[in-house]
Design a protein around this motif. Structure first.
Motif, PDB file in Angstrom:
ATOM      1  N   ASP A  34      -3.564  -7.072  -9.998  1.00 29.97           N
ATOM      2  CA  ASP A  34      -4.589  -7.213  -8.963  1.00 29.97           C
ATOM      3  C   ASP A  34      -4.259  -6.363  -7.748  1.00 29.97           C
ATOM      4  OD1 ASP A  34      -6.050  -8.974 -10.502  1.00 29.97           O
ATOM      5  OD2 ASP A  34      -5.213 -10.770  -9.552  1.00 29.97           O
ATOM      6  N   ILE A  35      -2.981  -6.282  -7.414  1.00 34.73           N
ATOM      7  CA  ILE A  35      -2.601  -5.503  -6.239  1.00 34.73           C
ATOM      8  C   ILE A  35      -2.914  -4.027  -6.444  1.00 34.73           C
ATOM      9  CG2 ILE A  35      -0.198  -5.141  -6.904  1.00 34.73           C
ATOM     10  CD1 ILE A  35       0.460  -5.629  -3.902  1.00 34.73           C
ATOM     11  N   ARG A  44      -5.052  -1.631   2.596  1.00 29.85           N
ATOM     12  CA  ARG A  44      -3.646  -1.532   2.955  1.00 29.85           C
ATOM     13  C   ARG A  44      -2.923  -2.716   2.319  1.00 29.85           C
ATOM     14  NH1 ARG A  44      -2.891  -1.579   8.983  1.00 29.85           N
ATOM     15  NH2 ARG A  44      -3.927  -3.540   8.625  1.00 29.85           N
ATOM     16  N   LEU A  45      -1.608  -2.604   2.194  1.00 29.27           N
ATOM     17  CA  LEU A  45      -0.831  -3.650   1.527  1.00 29.27           C
ATOM     18  C   LEU A  45      -1.062  -5.010   2.180  1.00 29.27           C
ATOM     19  CD1 LEU A  45       1.167  -4.496  -0.624  1.00 29.27           C
ATOM     20  CD2 LEU A  45       3.004  -3.925   0.953  1.00 29.27           C
ATOM     21  N   VAL A  46      -1.107  -5.059   3.500  1.00 27.72           N
ATOM     22  CA  VAL A  46      -1.290  -6.346   4.176  1.00 27.72           C
ATOM     23  C   VAL A  46      -2.687  -6.912   3.978  1.00 27.72           C
ATOM     24  CG1 VAL A  46       0.495  -5.940   5.905  1.00 27.72           C
ATOM     25  CG2 VAL A  46      -1.846  -5.253   6.384  1.00 27.72           C
ATOM     26  N   GLU A  47      -3.620  -6.114   3.461  1.00 21.19           N
ATOM     27  CA  GLU A  47      -4.970  -6.593   3.188  1.00 21.19           C
ATOM     28  C   GLU A  47      -5.124  -7.126   1.768  1.00 21.19           C
ATOM     29  OE1 GLU A  47      -7.388  -3.551   6.138  1.00 21.19           O
ATOM     30  OE2 GLU A  47      -6.989  -2.929   4.090  1.00 21.19           O
ATOM     31  N   THR A  48      -4.090  -6.969   0.955  1.00 26.13           N
ATOM     32  CA  THR A  48      -4.133  -7.485  -0.413  1.00 26.13           C
ATOM     33  C   THR A  48      -3.704  -8.945  -0.406  1.00 26.13           C
ATOM     34  OG1 THR A  48      -1.841  -6.919  -0.909  1.00 26.13           O
ATOM     35  CG2 THR A  48      -3.507  -5.209  -1.328  1.00 26.13           C
ATOM     36  N   ALA A  49      -3.976  -9.642  -1.498  1.00 25.99           N
ATOM     37  CA  ALA A  49      -3.581 -11.049  -1.601  1.00 25.99           C
ATOM     38  C   ALA A  49      -2.065 -11.187  -1.481  1.00 25.99           C
ATOM     39  CB  ALA A  49      -4.079 -11.642  -2.921  1.00 25.99           C
ATOM     40  N   ALA A  50      -1.334 -10.304  -2.131  1.00 27.74           N
ATOM     41  CA  ALA A  50       0.134 -10.368  -2.063  1.00 27.74           C
ATOM     42  C   ALA A  50       0.618 -10.098  -0.639  1.00 27.74           C
ATOM     43  CB  ALA A  50       0.751  -9.343  -3.027  1.00 27.74           C
ATOM     44  N   GLY A  51       0.038  -9.104   0.003  1.00 32.21           N
ATOM     45  CA  GLY A  51       0.419  -8.787   1.375  1.00 32.21           C
ATOM     46  C   GLY A  51       0.108  -9.923   2.331  1.00 32.21           C
ATOM     47  N   ARG A  52      -1.062 -10.542   2.153  1.00 29.48           N
ATOM     48  CA  ARG A  52      -1.428 -11.682   3.009  1.00 29.48           C
ATOM     49  C   ARG A  52      -0.464 -12.845   2.795  1.00 29.48           C
ATOM     50  NH1 ARG A  52      -6.620 -10.046   1.434  1.00 29.48           N
ATOM     51  NH2 ARG A  52      -6.695 -11.680  -0.118  1.00 29.48           N
ATOM     52  N   SER A  53      -0.093 -13.061   1.556  1.00 34.85           N
ATOM     53  CA  SER A  53       0.842 -14.149   1.248  1.00 34.85           C
ATOM     54  C   SER A  53       2.195 -13.906   1.905  1.00 34.85           C
ATOM     55  CB  SER A  53       1.006 -14.270  -0.272  1.00 34.85           C
ATOM     56  OG  SER A  53       1.961 -15.240  -0.588  1.00 34.85           O
ATOM     57  N   ILE A  54       2.693 -12.708   1.796  1.00 33.65           N
ATOM     58  CA  ILE A  54       3.974 -12.371   2.408  1.00 33.65           C
ATOM     59  C   ILE A  54       3.866 -12.464   3.925  1.00 33.65           C
ATOM     60  CG2 ILE A  54       5.616 -10.487   2.790  1.00 33.65           C
ATOM     61  CD1 ILE A  54       5.036  -9.656  -0.142  1.00 33.65           C
ATOM     62  N   ALA A 106      14.428 -11.687   9.204  1.00 32.22           N
ATOM     63  CA  ALA A 106      13.009 -11.321   9.293  1.00 32.22           C
ATOM     64  C   ALA A 106      12.834  -9.819   9.070  1.00 32.22           C
ATOM     65  CB  ALA A 106      12.438 -11.734  10.640  1.00 32.22           C
ATOM     66  N   GLN A 107      13.746  -9.010   9.621  1.00 31.05           N
ATOM     67  CA  GLN A 107      13.674  -7.564   9.415  1.00 31.05           C
ATOM     68  C   GLN A 107      13.891  -7.219   7.948  1.00 31.05           C
ATOM     69  OE1 GLN A 107      16.630  -6.151  12.167  1.00 31.05           O
ATOM     70  NE2 GLN A 107      15.157  -5.932  13.847  1.00 31.05           N
ATOM     71  N   GLN A 108      14.837  -7.911   7.309  1.00 37.00           N
ATOM     72  CA  GLN A 108      15.087  -7.658   5.881  1.00 37.00           C
ATOM     73  C   GLN A 108      13.858  -8.006   5.056  1.00 37.00           C
ATOM     74  OE1 GLN A 108      18.557 -10.079   5.269  1.00 37.00           O
ATOM     75  NE2 GLN A 108      19.979  -8.431   5.792  1.00 37.00           N
ATOM     76  N   GLU A 109      13.196  -9.101   5.407  1.00 38.53           N
ATOM     77  CA  GLU A 109      12.004  -9.495   4.667  1.00 38.53           C
ATOM     78  C   GLU A 109      10.871  -8.496   4.901  1.00 38.53           C
ATOM     79  OE1 GLU A 109      11.519 -13.509   5.969  1.00 38.53           O
ATOM     80  OE2 GLU A 109      13.009 -14.251   4.545  1.00 38.53           O
ATOM     81  N   GLN A 110      10.791  -7.939   6.099  1.00 35.52           N
ATOM     82  CA  GLN A 110       9.804  -6.908   6.357  1.00 35.52           C
ATOM     83  C   GLN A 110      10.128  -5.670   5.542  1.00 35.52           C
ATOM     84  OE1 GLN A 110       9.586  -6.300  10.594  1.00 35.52           O
ATOM     85  NE2 GLN A 110       7.396  -6.605  10.589  1.00 35.52           N
ATOM     86  N   TYR A 116       8.162  -3.160  -1.405  1.00 31.63           N
ATOM     87  CA  TYR A 116       7.150  -3.559  -2.373  1.00 31.63           C
ATOM     88  C   TYR A 116       6.026  -2.517  -2.402  1.00 31.63           C
ATOM     89  CZ  TYR A 116       3.844  -6.448  -4.887  1.00 31.63           C
ATOM     90  OH  TYR A 116       2.970  -6.921  -5.814  1.00 31.63           O
ATOM     91  N   THR A 117       5.691  -1.977  -1.228  1.00 34.35           N
ATOM     92  CA  THR A 117       4.685  -0.921  -1.162  1.00 34.35           C
ATOM     93  C   THR A 117       5.146   0.282  -1.967  1.00 34.35           C
ATOM     94  OG1 THR A 117       4.012  -1.653   1.023  1.00 34.35           O
ATOM     95  CG2 THR A 117       3.376   0.562   0.397  1.00 34.35           C
ATOM     96  N   THR A 118       6.419   0.626  -1.828  1.00 33.30           N
ATOM     97  CA  THR A 118       6.971   1.761  -2.565  1.00 33.30           C
ATOM     98  C   THR A 118       6.896   1.513  -4.060  1.00 33.30           C
ATOM     99  OG1 THR A 118       8.464   2.229  -0.728  1.00 33.30           O
ATOM    100  CG2 THR A 118       9.031   3.190  -2.860  1.00 33.30           C
ATOM    101  N   VAL A 119       7.254   0.305  -4.481  1.00 32.53           N
ATOM    102  CA  VAL A 119       7.197  -0.031  -5.908  1.00 32.53           C
ATOM    103  C   VAL A 119       5.756   0.055  -6.406  1.00 32.53           C
ATOM    104  CG1 VAL A 119       7.497  -1.918  -7.564  1.00 32.53           C
ATOM    105  CG2 VAL A 119       9.281  -1.426  -5.896  1.00 32.53           C
TER     106      VAL A 119
END
Length: 143
Positions: A34-35, A44-54, A106-110, A116-119
């Motif tokens: 889906d992503i 953009r990644l943050v507009e996807t379901a996965a990005g919103r969840s993260i 928090a920085q590591q999670e970002q 994830y975008t790269t993958v």
């Protein structure tokens, strides 16, 4: 794994073994996530379901860290009022350490989100490579 459709193939260092593996791959139906569809639509990644969840998880962590900071500051204030200078110094050091630790986390999670975008981009490249191989094999068969 084979009961769920997984296959194995061995590359024996020969052209024939490579062609055999490619033939097996060509028989497979591509699977798109889906992503991938969302990113292909220009989101953009943050507009996807996965990005919103993260992002929700990161916002939750941020809120928790703020609450922890308020709690630690409250403890620091109480120690100050009771004139426990030694305890105050310990709480300040602990507060600073926890803030540093949580901000680093928090920085590591970002960074994971960006990784994830790269993958995801690599997955899209894989789809392109699969198409290229399919056409190359088709061209080879036509020769």
């Amino acid at each position: 794994m084979t009961t769920q459709g997984a296959r194995s193939a061995r590359h024996r260092g020969t052209r024939e073994s490579v062609l055999n593996i490619i033939d097996q791959l060509m028989d497979l139906q591509p699977i798109f996530l889906d992503i991938q569809f969302s990113l292909a639509q220009g989101k953009r990644l943050v507009e996807t379901a996965a990005g919103r969840s993260i992002n929700r998880a990161l916002l939750g962590l941020h809120a928790k860290y703020k609450r922890d900071l308020v709690d630690l500051n409250g403890e620091l204030e109480a120690a100050s009022q009771l004139q426990y200078h030694e305890l105050q110094a310990q709480l300040a050091a602990e507060s600073e350490r926890l803030i540093e630790e949580k901000m680093t986390k928090a920085q590591q999670e970002q960074q994971c989100l960006f990784a994830y975008t790269t993958v995801t981009n690599r997955v899209e490249s894989w789809a392109y490579i699969s198409e290229f191989i399919k056409h190359s094999v088709k061209d080879k068969n036509e020769i």
